[in-house]
Scaffold this motif. Structure first.
Motif, PDB file in Angstrom:
ATOM      1  N   MET A 258       0.839  -1.174   0.000  1.00  0.00           N
ATOM      2  CA  MET A 258       0.000   0.000   0.000  1.00  0.00           C
ATOM      3  C   MET A 258       0.889   1.243   0.000  1.00  0.00           C
ATOM      4  SD  MET A 258      -2.772  -1.738   0.400  1.00  0.00           S
ATOM      5  CE  MET A 258      -2.500  -3.457   0.595  1.00  0.00           C
TER       6      MET A 258
ATOM      7  N   HIS B 217       4.783  -1.107   3.593  1.00  0.00           N
ATOM      8  CA  HIS B 217       4.136  -0.051   2.826  1.00  0.00           C
ATOM      9  C   HIS B 217       5.170   0.783   2.079  1.00  0.00           C
ATOM     10  CE1 HIS B 217       0.304  -0.821   4.793  1.00  0.00           C
ATOM     11  NE2 HIS B 217       0.942  -0.815   5.957  1.00  0.00           N
TER      12      HIS B 217
ATOM     13  N   ASP C  40      -3.224   5.117  -0.578  1.00  0.00           N
ATOM     14  CA  ASP C  40      -4.125   4.199   0.117  1.00  0.00           C
ATOM     15  C   ASP C  40      -4.391   4.636   1.553  1.00  0.00           C
ATOM     16  OD1 ASP C  40      -4.276   2.283  -2.091  1.00  0.00           O
ATOM     17  OD2 ASP C  40      -2.163   1.898  -1.616  1.00  0.00           O
ATOM     18  N   GLY C  41      -3.556   5.532   2.058  1.00  0.00           N
ATOM     19  CA  GLY C  41      -3.717   6.041   3.413  1.00  0.00           C
ATOM     20  C   GLY C  41      -2.893   7.297   3.598  1.00  0.00           C
TER      21      GLY C  41
ATOM     22  N   VAL D   6      -9.947   8.296   2.259  1.00  0.00           N
ATOM     23  CA  VAL D   6      -9.053   7.148   2.451  1.00  0.00           C
ATOM     24  C   VAL D   6      -8.805   6.976   3.952  1.00  0.00           C
ATOM     25  CG1 VAL D   6      -7.897   7.432   0.216  1.00  0.00           C
ATOM     26  CG2 VAL D   6      -6.954   8.548   2.249  1.00  0.00           C
TER      27      VAL D   6
ATOM     28  N   VAL E 219      -5.439   0.216   7.011  1.00  0.00           N
ATOM     29  CA  VAL E 219      -5.173   0.426   5.580  1.00  0.00           C
ATOM     30  C   VAL E 219      -5.246  -0.908   4.841  1.00  0.00           C
ATOM     31  CG1 VAL E 219      -3.434   1.144   3.881  1.00  0.00           C
ATOM     32  CG2 VAL E 219      -3.801   2.523   5.935  1.00  0.00           C
TER      33      VAL E 219
ATOM     34  N   THR F 202      -8.891  -2.181   4.707  1.00  0.00           N
ATOM     35  CA  THR F 202      -9.675  -1.376   3.774  1.00  0.00           C
ATOM     36  C   THR F 202      -9.364  -1.763   2.338  1.00  0.00           C
ATOM     37  OG1 THR F 202      -9.746   0.448   5.352  1.00  0.00           O
ATOM     38  CG2 THR F 202     -10.248   0.977   3.051  1.00  0.00           C
ATOM     39  N   GLU F 203      -8.094  -1.941   2.053  1.00  0.00           N
ATOM     40  CA  GLU F 203      -7.681  -2.323   0.693  1.00  0.00           C
ATOM     41  C   GLU F 203      -8.200  -3.712   0.350  1.00  0.00           C
ATOM     42  OE1 GLU F 203      -5.967  -1.674  -3.014  1.00  0.00           O
ATOM     43  OE2 GLU F 203      -6.215  -0.260  -1.367  1.00  0.00           O
TER      44      GLU F 203
ATOM     45  N   GLU G 134     -12.015  -3.714  -0.553  1.00  0.00           N
ATOM     46  CA  GLU G 134     -12.471  -3.069  -1.787  1.00  0.00           C
ATOM     47  C   GLU G 134     -12.495  -4.087  -2.926  1.00  0.00           C
ATOM     48  OE1 GLU G 134     -10.207   0.432  -2.613  1.00  0.00           O
ATOM     49  OE2 GLU G 134     -10.731   1.339  -0.693  1.00  0.00           O
TER      50      GLU G 134
END
Length: 187
Positions: free
Chosen positions: A1, A30, A49-50, A80, A176, A179-180, A183
């Motif tokens: 991310m 990340h 992404d964050g 985000v 993060v 959430t990713e 989706e």
């Protein structure tokens, strides 16, 4: 991310905290972009992404670049996973009233800008006695003594709880990733 870590700093400690956050996020796999809100040219926040913002409280307010950025980019920030690290000496006070006052600053930022941090961490700042002029050193020594803080002006004092900051970063990193993962994939 990909995570954007932005900061504003007055005496340099918020930059140190932001650098620590960025390094911690990188160790968690990340890709991180670190930027100073006072400098032009950092990336558009909606492409990450964050986002993590780090800002100090000085004389009862966050620096103007934080206010302007949060106002201008509130929609991208709110779209985000995002976190806010509020840096203040008051959060380390022995007085619960002072700590409560410090915990209220992010709510004031939200009301003023429309930026709604999902995660907020209150980090104690640093007393940079060696960098202050005589009057500021004596004023902050007096305030620190009243609050039960360090009064030795022959050295600087970091009050940041780095372990608590690491736990905060771990929780944000997990958000993060979750959430990713939640989706739907674009085909």
């Amino acid at each position: 991310m990909a995570i954007l870590v932005l900061y504003a700093t007055v005496e340099g400690h918020s930059r140190k905290i932001a650098e620590h956050v960025a390094a911690d996020l990188e160790t968690r796999g990340h890709m991180v972009v670190l930027g100073d809100l006072r400098e032009p040219g950092f990336a558009v926040p909606g492409r990450f992404d964050g986002i993590v913002l780090c800002a100090p409280i000085h004389i009862g307010r966050y620096p103007d670049p934080v206010i302007h950025f949060a106002t201008d980019w509130k929609d991208a920030l709110n779209s985000v996973p995002n976190a806010f690290v509020s840096v203040s000496l008051a959060i380390a006070s022995e007085s619960e009233e002072e700590r409560e006052h410090a915990r209220a600053y992010p709510l004031g930022l939200e009301k003023k800008t429309g930026y709604r941090p999902q995660f907020v961490h209150h980090a104690a700042g640093a007393l940079k006695y060696l960098e202050y002029d005589f009057f500021k050193r004596m004023m902050l020594r007096h305030i620190s003594a009243k609050e039960g803080g360090p009064v030795d002006t022959s050295r600087d004092h970091e009050l940041t709880d780095w372990d608590a900051l690491d736990r905060f970063v771990a929780d944000f990193s997990d958000l993060v990733v979750r959430t990713e993962d939640a989706e739907p994939s674009a085909i």
